[in-house]
Design a protein around this motif. Sequence first.
Motif, mmCIF file in Angstrom:
data_model
loop_
_atom_site.group_PDB
_atom_site.id
_atom_site.type_symbol
_atom_site.label_atom_id
_atom_site.label_comp_id
_atom_site.label_asym_id
_atom_site.label_seq_id
_atom_site.Cartn_x
_atom_site.Cartn_y
_atom_site.Cartn_z
ATOM 1 N N THR A 151 0.823 -1.209 0.000
ATOM 2 C CA THR A 151 0.000 0.000 0.000
ATOM 3 C C THR A 151 0.858 1.260 0.000
ATOM 4 O O THR A 151 1.964 1.275 0.536
ATOM 5 C CB THR A 151 -0.930 0.021 1.223
ATOM 6 N N GLN A 152 0.324 2.304 -0.596
ATOM 7 C CA GLN A 152 0.978 3.607 -0.567
ATOM 8 C C GLN A 152 0.090 4.657 0.097
ATOM 9 O O GLN A 152 0.428 5.834 0.107
ATOM 10 C CB GLN A 152 1.317 4.055 -2.000
ATOM 11 N N TRP A 153 -1.043 4.198 0.630
ATOM 12 C CA TRP A 153 -1.989 5.127 1.272
ATOM 13 C C TRP A 153 -2.558 4.410 2.489
ATOM 14 O O TRP A 153 -3.642 3.848 2.460
ATOM 15 C CB TRP A 153 -3.080 5.500 0.285
ATOM 16 N N LEU A 154 -1.811 4.455 3.573
ATOM 17 C CA LEU A 154 -2.119 3.659 4.759
ATOM 18 C C LEU A 154 -3.472 3.995 5.366
ATOM 19 O O LEU A 154 -4.263 3.107 5.687
ATOM 20 C CB LEU A 154 -1.011 3.848 5.797
ATOM 21 N N SER A 155 -3.730 5.268 5.564
ATOM 22 C CA SER A 155 -4.982 5.649 6.223
ATOM 23 C C SER A 155 -6.188 5.242 5.379
ATOM 24 O O SER A 155 -7.213 4.803 5.912
ATOM 25 C CB SER A 155 -4.995 7.164 6.477
ATOM 26 N N ASN A 156 -6.083 5.359 4.066
ATOM 27 C CA ASN A 156 -7.188 4.973 3.192
ATOM 28 C C ASN A 156 -7.389 3.465 3.200
ATOM 29 O O ASN A 156 -8.526 2.977 3.177
ATOM 30 C CB ASN A 156 -6.913 5.457 1.769
ATOM 31 N N LEU A 157 -6.288 2.704 3.234
ATOM 32 C CA LEU A 157 -6.381 1.242 3.263
ATOM 33 C C LEU A 157 -7.169 0.774 4.475
ATOM 34 O O LEU A 157 -8.087 -0.051 4.368
ATOM 35 C CB LEU A 157 -4.987 0.633 3.258
ATOM 36 N N ARG A 158 -6.840 1.291 5.646
ATOM 37 C CA ARG A 158 -7.532 0.868 6.869
ATOM 38 C C ARG A 158 -9.014 1.258 6.809
ATOM 39 O O ARG A 158 -9.888 0.474 7.186
ATOM 40 C CB ARG A 158 -6.857 1.496 8.089
ATOM 41 N N LYS A 159 -9.300 2.440 6.326
ATOM 42 C CA LYS A 159 -10.683 2.915 6.244
ATOM 43 C C LYS A 159 -11.514 2.034 5.305
ATOM 44 O O LYS A 159 -12.628 1.615 5.648
ATOM 45 C CB LYS A 159 -10.695 4.366 5.749
ATOM 46 N N VAL A 160 -10.969 1.751 4.114
ATOM 47 C CA VAL A 160 -11.710 0.957 3.129
ATOM 48 C C VAL A 160 -11.892 -0.479 3.609
ATOM 49 O O VAL A 160 -12.972 -1.067 3.462
ATOM 50 C CB VAL A 160 -10.988 1.004 1.768
ATOM 51 N N LEU A 161 -10.847 -1.063 4.197
ATOM 52 C CA LEU A 161 -10.953 -2.429 4.721
ATOM 53 C C LEU A 161 -12.015 -2.532 5.802
ATOM 54 O O LEU A 161 -12.815 -3.478 5.834
ATOM 55 C CB LEU A 161 -9.601 -2.879 5.279
ATOM 56 N N SER A 162 -12.028 -1.563 6.700
ATOM 57 C CA SER A 162 -13.004 -1.578 7.778
ATOM 58 C C SER A 162 -14.420 -1.450 7.237
ATOM 59 O O SER A 162 -15.346 -2.128 7.697
ATOM 60 C CB SER A 162 -12.710 -0.443 8.764
ATOM 61 N N ASN B 298 -3.759 4.234 -9.996
ATOM 62 C CA ASN B 298 -4.498 3.010 -9.677
ATOM 63 C C ASN B 298 -3.862 2.265 -8.515
ATOM 64 O O ASN B 298 -4.555 1.754 -7.629
ATOM 65 C CB ASN B 298 -4.573 2.101 -10.899
ATOM 66 N N SER B 299 -2.542 2.184 -8.517
ATOM 67 C CA SER B 299 -1.861 1.473 -7.432
ATOM 68 C C SER B 299 -2.032 2.198 -6.103
ATOM 69 O O SER B 299 -1.986 1.583 -5.049
ATOM 70 C CB SER B 299 -0.373 1.332 -7.763
ATOM 71 N N ILE B 300 -2.214 3.512 -6.158
ATOM 72 C CA ILE B 300 -2.375 4.281 -4.928
ATOM 73 C C ILE B 300 -3.751 4.051 -4.314
ATOM 74 O O ILE B 300 -3.861 3.759 -3.123
ATOM 75 C CB ILE B 300 -2.148 5.781 -5.201
ATOM 76 N N TRP B 301 -4.803 4.160 -5.128
ATOM 77 C CA TRP B 301 -6.146 4.068 -4.530
ATOM 78 C C TRP B 301 -6.783 2.686 -4.689
ATOM 79 O O TRP B 301 -7.487 2.219 -3.799
ATOM 80 C CB TRP B 301 -7.075 5.134 -5.117
ATOM 81 N N TYR B 302 -6.520 1.987 -5.808
ATOM 82 C CA TYR B 302 -7.224 0.726 -6.032
ATOM 83 C C TYR B 302 -6.592 -0.436 -5.274
ATOM 84 O O TYR B 302 -7.220 -1.486 -5.110
ATOM 85 C CB TYR B 302 -7.282 0.407 -7.527
ATOM 86 N N ASN B 303 -5.365 -0.265 -4.785
ATOM 87 C CA ASN B 303 -4.752 -1.308 -3.970
ATOM 88 C C ASN B 303 -5.627 -1.657 -2.769
ATOM 89 O O ASN B 303 -5.711 -2.824 -2.353
ATOM 90 C CB ASN B 303 -3.369 -0.854 -3.507
ATOM 91 N N ALA B 304 -6.319 -0.664 -2.203
ATOM 92 C CA ALA B 304 -7.205 -0.921 -1.058
ATOM 93 C C ALA B 304 -8.369 -1.820 -1.462
ATOM 94 O O ALA B 304 -8.815 -2.669 -0.677
ATOM 95 C CB ALA B 304 -7.730 0.400 -0.505
ATOM 96 N N PHE B 305 -8.860 -1.684 -2.697
ATOM 97 C CA PHE B 305 -9.957 -2.531 -3.160
ATOM 98 C C PHE B 305 -9.473 -3.959 -3.409
ATOM 99 O O PHE B 305 -10.200 -4.925 -3.167
ATOM 100 C CB PHE B 305 -10.574 -1.931 -4.426
ATOM 101 N N ILE B 306 -8.245 -4.095 -3.897
ATOM 102 C CA ILE B 306 -7.669 -5.433 -4.062
ATOM 103 C C ILE B 306 -7.559 -6.115 -2.701
ATOM 104 O O ILE B 306 -7.910 -7.295 -2.544
ATOM 105 C CB ILE B 306 -6.287 -5.336 -4.743
ATOM 106 N N ALA B 307 -7.065 -5.373 -1.708
ATOM 107 C CA ALA B 307 -6.960 -5.926 -0.353
ATOM 108 C C ALA B 307 -8.333 -6.322 0.184
ATOM 109 O O ALA B 307 -8.478 -7.349 0.868
ATOM 110 C CB ALA B 307 -6.288 -4.916 0.575
ATOM 111 N N CYS B 308 -9.353 -5.517 -0.132
ATOM 112 C CA CYS B 308 -10.713 -5.853 0.306
ATOM 113 C C CYS B 308 -11.191 -7.160 -0.317
ATOM 114 O O CYS B 308 -11.823 -7.999 0.357
ATOM 115 C CB CYS B 308 -11.679 -4.728 -0.080
ATOM 116 N N GLN B 309 -10.924 -7.368 -1.600
ATOM 117 C CA GLN B 309 -11.346 -8.588 -2.279
ATOM 118 C C GLN B 309 -10.717 -9.826 -1.628
ATOM 119 O O GLN B 309 -11.384 -10.840 -1.418
ATOM 120 C CB GLN B 309 -10.968 -8.495 -3.760
ATOM 121 N N VAL B 310 -9.424 -9.701 -1.295
ATOM 122 C CA VAL B 310 -8.743 -10.817 -0.641
ATOM 123 C C VAL B 310 -9.255 -10.990 0.789
ATOM 124 O O VAL B 310 -9.430 -12.120 1.281
ATOM 125 C CB VAL B 310 -7.216 -10.587 -0.656
#
Length: 788
Positions: free
Chosen positions: A235-246, A269-281
């Motif tokens: 991830t390159q956007w830590l705060s967004n990753l945690r928010k989207v996962l939650s 895409n790698s900055i913002w969509y990485n959180a969606f990939i993590a959500c799918q997994v």
Amino acid sequence: MPKAGERRRAVPKKKTKGAQGQISFQNDFYSDISVEGMLYARIVRSPVPSGIITSISQGDLPDGYFLFTAHDVPGCNLIQTPLGKVPVFSEGNIAYCGEPVGILVGPDEKELARLLQELQINYDANSIESYLEPENPAGIPAAQTHPAENGSGAIEHVSASSLFSSKIAERKIERGNCFLPDQNGVVPGLESVFTSAATVQEGTWAYAVNTPYNREPNGALCSYDGTKLTVYTPTQWLSNLRKVLSEATGIDGTDIIVNKTRACDHGTNSIWYNAFIACQVAVASYRTRCPVKLVYTREEQQKYMDCMQPITISHRTALSREGKLLALQVGIEVNAGSSNVFIREIIDRLAIAATGCYDAENVSITSSAFYSRNPPSSIDQQLIDSAAFFAIENQMNKLCGSSGFTPAEIRLLNLTEGEYSARNAPLVLLPKAKETIDAIIARSDFNRKYASYHLDNITRMRQKGKETQIISYLTPLRGIGFACGYEGSCYYGSEVFSSDQSLTVTMQADGTIVIQSPPISRSIQEIWSKLASSILGITQSSVSIDSHFDAGNEPLLPEGVYSNISIMTQLLKKCCESLKKRKPDTKLPFSVKKKLSAAQKKAWDSAEFEGTPFHSCSFAAATIEVELDPCTFREKIREINIIINGGKILNSTAAESNIKLAVQRVLTSLVEEDSVECNNIKIAFMQSEENPTQIGELVYQVLPAAYTEALSQALGCTVSTLPMQSNSLYKLLQEKEASEQKQSKKQSTPPAQTAAATPNADAQAASDAQPEPEKTEEAAHHDDTGNA
């Protein structure tokens, strides 16, 4: 193998530091990490660009294999973004070919690939929108069956007529006296300037350069044990990753453990969509209670993460006889694909950079972004401006052909001055721009080479007859290009930018210094430790970097996007100076926190789109000299010269090495599926004691334009598109020769015959007087031989 829903705790095979904390930074690649009982995953994708998915036929999956779709998302499937809601998995209405509709998981990767091929996706070819159109009343759905898209084969792009389906954002700028009422209360308008101008030139430029990297594809490894969710991802956007996962899983943010692995891709895409990939997994791990790892294939990475749709920029420019820019009319069209959360900022940044380094008396800019049924367009956030610089620098070069000014002259006459005025808003301050241009002209011997190649090209064009035409291409064709540009650091108009951008430095009881910061490169660590040690009078070994953050305290900004080394270095300097001034009896450990002030952010008025948009700017000028082989029609770069003004260079060796690496990356992106080589690269830095500024992306702003300008001079026709194809130069020469032959036939037609064949001889004569599109510049070359 456990069944879906059965609880099982994942145990990492390799120990990773920080595993007990809420967040840690690791030097590992997530794809190299394995945990006990891990399942593998593949994304099930839509096989068509539009329609409604009615069902997915999966048959009886083997034991231990599972398919999860939008219905299996435990939290919210639609995640709110600045541009609206984006689904974790498509809920039926297909947005683009390859859109994720589900995730297939199992213990064996080869078996997953086989099962993915056997999946059948049933869909209604009519989209939801088509049912809402009154002229197309809903009838019997046109149901069809199609194998699932698995990442192989070409993306099915929509037709050109429907490429841009709807406008999603627009920025309009109008500056100058022509937009103000005159003494009679009449607004002259921009057209009045073009009518009275000595020279008017038009050009359209297409830019889709996407720098290739041999990097790890995107993906994630997630493990949910019923209480805690552990995530390994670049991830390159830590705060967004945690928010989207939650939001997607319904798990509290404090129960999400993020292990940030190595990241080297900075596309949007790698900055913002990485959180969606993590959500799918994470959804797959949540349902199976097993650790699940998804690694994109190289093809998926290129098609869905690194895909950049072309940016088209049209210019219409008016020039006075004295060489001053009277008017710039610019139209920018950005294809955002199905979504891009940064698109508003992208079009604003392009609008700011549309005028380049130049100050025109009247400016009209329209920067627009459109939806399309293509994958989300990815633009390297640090390289947004490069498309605008490519267009304006080539346009300035094209003006030279029709005005008689050299590329250096026309740029020096129109450089933005360092004073704010209504006509040049937004204001970008260019440090030592004139001195840098003078230095590059002298260092590269640009004026002499430009004049020589210019005259050589004119000589070729004047040769008549088939025999001399062949002889004229027996020797190599040469050209030289010049371009300049700036790199703005810390854009104040960012929607996610915060004036709370800060840095904390702590002096420990033993006298050592700890700098809390996300991971930085070794060269930056050396610079920071040297700076801190020199201010505080301690050894460099006493300075360390702490990259561990608790949940909720991680950096709010995307990594390397809005925060940058030049700003953070200044904050570090202020922190160290405050530590040095502390009272002798101050109790240790003692921390100092410095942040970018809110007053600095107010320097830019986003609503009025005026002021100073960047915290600081660096400036560069470059020349490229090329030679074309007349047999293979392939270019060879003879020499590259670059001079940079980036303030005080703290480590010249590291800076030069990074610039040369950036040059090589640019050269690999200029021609699709091929690369251009150059072994003669010369880098120089202007001497300065000013604060250091960001210089890492300057090469991307200037080299592409200098490259096409050099090719344009060598070919005698305009190169307007990047990247090029391997046969582009040959095609351009063929088109040029066909145009010349057509023009020659027109000129050789007897006047009497023309009059007899044309009812309106005067109209035909006027039409013949208009040069062909490529001939405009060539004819100007004929007239400007003496001025070259």
